[in-house]
Structure formats: structure tokens, C-alpha cells
Motif scaffolding. Structure first.
Motif, short mmCIF file in Angstrom:
data_model
loop_
_atom_site.label_atom_id
_atom_site.label_comp_id
_atom_site.label_asym_id
_atom_site.label_seq_id
_atom_site.Cartn_x
_atom_site.Cartn_y
_atom_site.Cartn_z
N ALA A 133 0.82 -1.22 0.00
CA ALA A 133 0.00 0.00 0.00
C ALA A 133 0.85 1.26 0.00
N LEU A 134 2.04 1.18 0.60
CA LEU A 134 2.92 2.36 0.71
C LEU A 134 3.95 2.43 -0.42
N GLY A 135 3.88 1.50 -1.38
CA GLY A 135 4.81 1.55 -2.50
C GLY A 135 6.14 0.89 -2.22
N GLY A 136 6.14 -0.08 -1.31
CA GLY A 136 7.37 -0.85 -1.06
C GLY A 136 7.94 -0.64 0.33
N ALA A 137 8.80 -1.60 0.72
CA ALA A 137 9.38 -1.61 2.07
C ALA A 137 10.21 -0.36 2.35
N GLN A 138 11.03 0.05 1.37
CA GLN A 138 11.90 1.21 1.59
C GLN A 138 11.09 2.49 1.76
N HIS A 139 10.01 2.61 0.99
CA HIS A 139 9.20 3.83 1.12
C HIS A 139 8.51 3.87 2.48
N LEU A 140 8.03 2.71 2.93
CA LEU A 140 7.42 2.64 4.27
C LEU A 140 8.45 3.04 5.33
N ALA A 141 9.69 2.53 5.19
CA ALA A 141 10.76 2.88 6.14
C ALA A 141 11.06 4.38 6.10
N SER A 142 11.03 4.97 4.90
CA SER A 142 11.31 6.41 4.77
C SER A 142 10.26 7.26 5.46
N VAL A 143 9.03 6.74 5.53
CA VAL A 143 7.93 7.47 6.19
C VAL A 143 7.92 7.21 7.69
N THR A 144 7.98 5.92 8.08
CA THR A 144 7.73 5.55 9.48
C THR A 144 8.99 5.17 10.26
N GLY A 145 10.15 5.11 9.59
CA GLY A 145 11.40 4.76 10.28
C GLY A 145 11.77 3.30 10.21
N SER A 146 10.82 2.43 9.80
CA SER A 146 11.08 0.99 9.71
C SER A 146 10.25 0.39 8.59
N ARG A 147 10.78 -0.65 7.97
CA ARG A 147 9.95 -1.44 7.06
C ARG A 147 8.88 -2.13 7.91
N ALA A 148 7.94 -2.86 7.31
CA ALA A 148 6.87 -3.50 8.09
C ALA A 148 7.44 -4.66 8.90
N TYR A 149 7.17 -4.64 10.19
CA TYR A 149 7.58 -5.73 11.09
C TYR A 149 6.34 -6.35 11.71
N GLU A 150 6.40 -7.68 11.90
CA GLU A 150 5.22 -8.40 12.37
C GLU A 150 4.77 -7.97 13.76
N ARG A 151 5.73 -7.56 14.61
CA ARG A 151 5.36 -7.17 15.97
C ARG A 151 4.84 -5.74 16.05
N PHE A 152 5.03 -4.94 14.99
CA PHE A 152 4.66 -3.53 15.03
C PHE A 152 3.13 -3.37 15.09
N THR A 153 2.69 -2.36 15.81
CA THR A 153 1.29 -2.25 16.22
C THR A 153 0.32 -2.09 15.06
N GLY A 154 0.71 -1.33 14.03
CA GLY A 154 -0.20 -1.15 12.88
C GLY A 154 -0.62 -2.48 12.29
N ASN A 155 0.34 -3.39 12.16
CA ASN A 155 0.05 -4.70 11.57
C ASN A 155 -0.78 -5.57 12.51
N GLN A 156 -0.57 -5.40 13.82
CA GLN A 156 -1.38 -6.13 14.80
C GLN A 156 -2.83 -5.63 14.77
N ILE A 157 -3.01 -4.31 14.63
CA ILE A 157 -4.37 -3.75 14.54
C ILE A 157 -5.04 -4.25 13.26
N ALA A 158 -4.28 -4.27 12.15
CA ALA A 158 -4.84 -4.75 10.88
C ALA A 158 -5.32 -6.19 10.99
N LYS A 159 -4.57 -7.02 11.73
CA LYS A 159 -4.96 -8.42 11.92
C LYS A 159 -6.27 -8.50 12.72
N ILE A 160 -6.36 -7.74 13.80
CA ILE A 160 -7.58 -7.76 14.62
C ILE A 160 -8.78 -7.28 13.80
N TYR A 161 -8.56 -6.22 13.03
CA TYR A 161 -9.67 -5.70 12.20
C TYR A 161 -10.12 -6.73 11.17
N SER A 162 -9.15 -7.40 10.50
CA SER A 162 -9.54 -8.34 9.44
C SER A 162 -10.16 -9.62 10.00
#
Length: 414
Positions: A133-162
């Protein structure tokens, strides 16, 4: 759960702890957590944390601790854990009766009873979706400071929502462990601080505001459930009347924003610009104070808890003390004294011999196996002489730390 009280000279005047497994056996945790049958999902019961707080304050009270002398309070919580408050909980939190321990008042307040924590690695599909959705791992890191990590809260919220859209719908506020603990003392929902918020894959680390594309990729209506982030040293307000009535805290006692355990380590070590701290544990961790970070696919850039205009970098290396212990056992008869003697018997630079030692798949970089090279850059098998092996291990580990730190923007001060 640990508590420490210090006076104005920073002298420790009280400390104590509650051990989740031992002191709260009714929750049946191991190491304070539940490891689920898929071996990927790892959670902690949120009421266990509340009950531990009740227990530690009662211990302090029975020891005669004078709560009325406390001027301010802050804290640190494990990064990446999240707590889900059910609709209507704010009123219960605000009006909790001082006649009851807090865990009794709050027992119906959580839409998710077991909080996902930093050990959870069950959100691989959510991570892929966020990066896409963010156009790749590096772009996500450039915005949020890290590529997507499984323990990171945004991804945990996405799992609960889905998986449980109804549960998400019933949730009025999502806290990190740190802001959750602050909320208990504040008697209101405490905001997430910039530093701990940087470990969510949701915060724009440059603007210090939530990233709309990240929020939208995780769940609808997420911004209102997170509240506005604040600087890590913000005074949030006075302590809840509950604590004045039950324990005798002064109503003027200030609650300062709580933060994550990693930012708290940088603050507690009193790091300044150009400083570097290395924790040599099962995993080795690097903390760096950085002025101009360059987020990469490896490592994390977080907002600095001490100075909101600068940043901290965090690098984690999985092959830490266990790797050193194995080479100590093989090359120094299991003795650190012999290991140290062997290390000092060789020269810095190891006459051009270098090794990279990864018993398990490394995080930084993603590699596994033992790789040895001589001064002519030729592979060496099976191994170096014992003294050379020991220095190759230590120098290889520290060179890797420096190289990856410099990739994130760290500059070695001359």
C-alpha cells in the motif's frame, strides 16, 4: 512489573517488583506470556498487568512508603504491545471506586482480553499488504522509520480488524503498553508519545503525525482510536483522584508521558549526540543518537525521547551472547578469562583475518552460517587457530555494528 523511587539527588529510595508467573499464578502465563498453538501468536492478559499494578502499590503501602511525597511519575513499557479499550471504558476508568482494586473495576473494559506483544510474529500477510500500500518496504521505512515488522502495532491492529471486525468496532481507544500504564494513573486515556509511537509503522517520524496512507491500509477510523501523539517528555496532567483516595498521593503529583523500553534506555543511559550504547545480551542491541537519519530496510529509526527534533536508531543482532559463548566453549575451554587472554594475545585487525558468525538466521543482515576470510579475501575452512578465531568473532561482530549504524546515518566523531 518494576517500580523505582528516586529523590532529587537521583538516589534510589525504594524499589520492588511483581513477577507475573510467580506472584499471579492464576493467569497461568509462562514468562508473562501465552504462546499460542500456532507458535506465532504471543499475547499477555491485560488484566494481569492491572492486577500487578494493584499488587505493587499495596506492597509499597504495607511497607510504609510515603506516597504524599511523590512529585511526578513516569514509566516505560515493552514496545509494540497494544491494549484495546471497549466503548464506554473511559467513564469506568475516570470514576473507578477507591474502595476496590483497579483490576476489579476494569475487568469488563477491554474488547481484546489478551494483548498482542513484541514476541508476536503472526502478521506476515498484514506486513506485505502495508508495504504494498505504501509503495514498497523502503518507502514505508522512509515514512515511518522501519519497514513492516510483524510485531509492530499497525500490523497487529490490521490483523484484529480483518479477523474480528466486530471486536474492532467495539473498540473506542487503542493504547500502547506505555500509554496504557499512563492511562491507569491519569484516570483518562493517555496519548501515545512520539518515541514509542515510532514503533508502530504508523507515525510519520519527520512530521510527528499519523500517516494517513498507513492508517488507511490497516483499519478504518483508526486515527480517532489512537488520539494525537505528544512529545515523550510531556506533562499529561495530575494523578487520578483514585490514587489520592486509596494510597495518599498528593493531588498535585504530575503524570509525565510514559514511553517504550528502548527509548527509555536511551534516556536512562543519558546518551547525547554522537554517543552509542551497546547492550550485549542474547541479542545484541545498539542505541544511537542521530541528527540526520537515513531509514533503511534493516534497523529502526525512532523519534528521540529526550529531544523531539532529533532521532534515535535501534539495531538488533540476533547472534549475540549465545554465539560468543559457543566460541568461548570451543576455543577457550568455557572460560571467559582464557577467552580474554586469547583476545589480547592477538593484534587489532587480526592480521587481516575476519569472520562472520551466524548460528541462527541473523536480523541485520539476513544471513546464516559461519563465514571466514583471510587477508587476501579467500574463504578459510574449516576454522582459524583458536586465538585468531576469538578475535575474528569479536571484531566481525563490532565491525558489522559500525557498518550498519553508519548506513542509518550514524557518524563516528573524530
Amino acid at each position: 512489573l518494576k517500580v523505582i523511587a528516586i529523590d532529587e539527588q537521583l538516589r534510589v529510595i525504594y524499589e520492588d517488583n511483581v513477577h507475573f508467573d510467580k506472584d499471579l499464578p492464576e493467569f497461568k502465563t509462562q514468562g508473562g506470556v501465552y504462546i499460542h498453538s500456532d507458535r506465532l501468536t504471543v499475547t499477555s492478559p491485560v488484566l494481569m498487568w492491572v492486577k500487578a499494578l494493584d499488587m505493587i502499590l499495596e506492597k509499597m503501602k504495607s511497607s510504609g512508603f510515603d506516597f504524599s511525597q511523590v512529585r511526578a511519575m513516569s514509566g516505560a513499557g515493552q514496545q509494540h504491545g497494544s491494549v484495546y479499550w471497549k466503548k464506554g471504558s473511559i467513564q469506568i476508568l475516570k470514576n473507578a471506586s477507591s474502595e476496590l482494586p483497579l483490576h476489579q473495576s476494569l475487568k469488563g473494559c477491554f474488547s481484546v482480553s489478551d494483548s498482542p506483544i513484541w514476541m508476536d510474529s503472526s502478521t506476515a500477510s498484514q506486513c506485505r499488504a502495508l508495504e504494498k500500500a505504501l509503495g514498497g518496504a523502503q518507502h514505508l521505512a522512509s515514512v515511518t522509520g522501519s519497514r513492516a515488522y510483524e510485531r509492530f502495532t499497525g500490523n497487529q491492529i490490521a490483523k484484529i480488524y480483518s479477523q474480528n471486525p466486530e471486536v474492532y468496532k467495539q473498540t473506542e481507544r487503542i493504547s500502547l503498553v506505555s500509554s496504557f500504564a499512563a492511562s491507569l494513573f491519569l484516570g483518562a486515556y493517555a496519548p501515545i508519545d512520539y518515541s514509542d509511537g515510532s514503533g508502530m509503522n504508523l507515525l510519520q517520524i519527520w512530521e510527528k503525525a499519523w500517516s494517513k496512507p498507513c492508517l488507511d491500509a490497516c483499519a478504518p477510523g483508526l486515527e480517532e482510536r489512537l488520539g494525537c501523539p505528544v512529545p515523550s517528555h510531556s506533562v499529561l496532567g495530575p494523578i487520578s483522584p483514585y490514587y489520592s483516595q486509596r494510597y495518599g498521593f498528593s493531588p498535585d503529583c504530575k503524570i509525565v508521558a510514559f514511553t517504550g523500553d528502548n527509548p527509555a534506555s536511551l534516556a536512562g543511559m543519558r546518551l547525547q549526540e554522537g554517543d552509542i550504547a551497546i547492550s550485549l545480551g542474547t541479542s545484541d542491541t545498539l542505541f544511537l543518537w542521530i541528527q540526520e537519519p537515513t531509514p533503511a530496510l534493516e534497523g529502526h529509526i525512532l523519534c528521540n525521547p529526550v529531544d523531539s527534533q532529533t532521532y534515535m536508531a535501534l539495531l538488533c543482532f540476533k547472534n549475540g551472547s549465545l554465539m560468543r559463548e559457543r566460541i568461548r566453549d570451543e576455543c577457550a575451554s568455557g572460560s571467559w578469562d582464557e577467552f580474554a587472554k586469547a583476545l589480547s594475545s592477538t593484534v587489532a585487525g587480526n592480521s587481516g583475518n575476519l569472520g562472520f558468525y551466524f548460528d541462527v538466521m541473523e536480523i541485520t543482515p539476513e544471513a546464516v552460517g559461519i563465514h571466514r576470510f583471510n587477508r587476501d579475501n579467500q574463504k578459510v575452512v574449516p576454522r582459524f587457530p583458536k586465538e585468531v578465531e576469538i578475535r575474528a568473532l569479536i571484531e566481525g561482530q563490532f565491525m558489522a555494528k559500525r557498518i550498519h549504524a553508519e548506513k542509518l546515518g550514524y557518524k563516528v566523531c573524530k
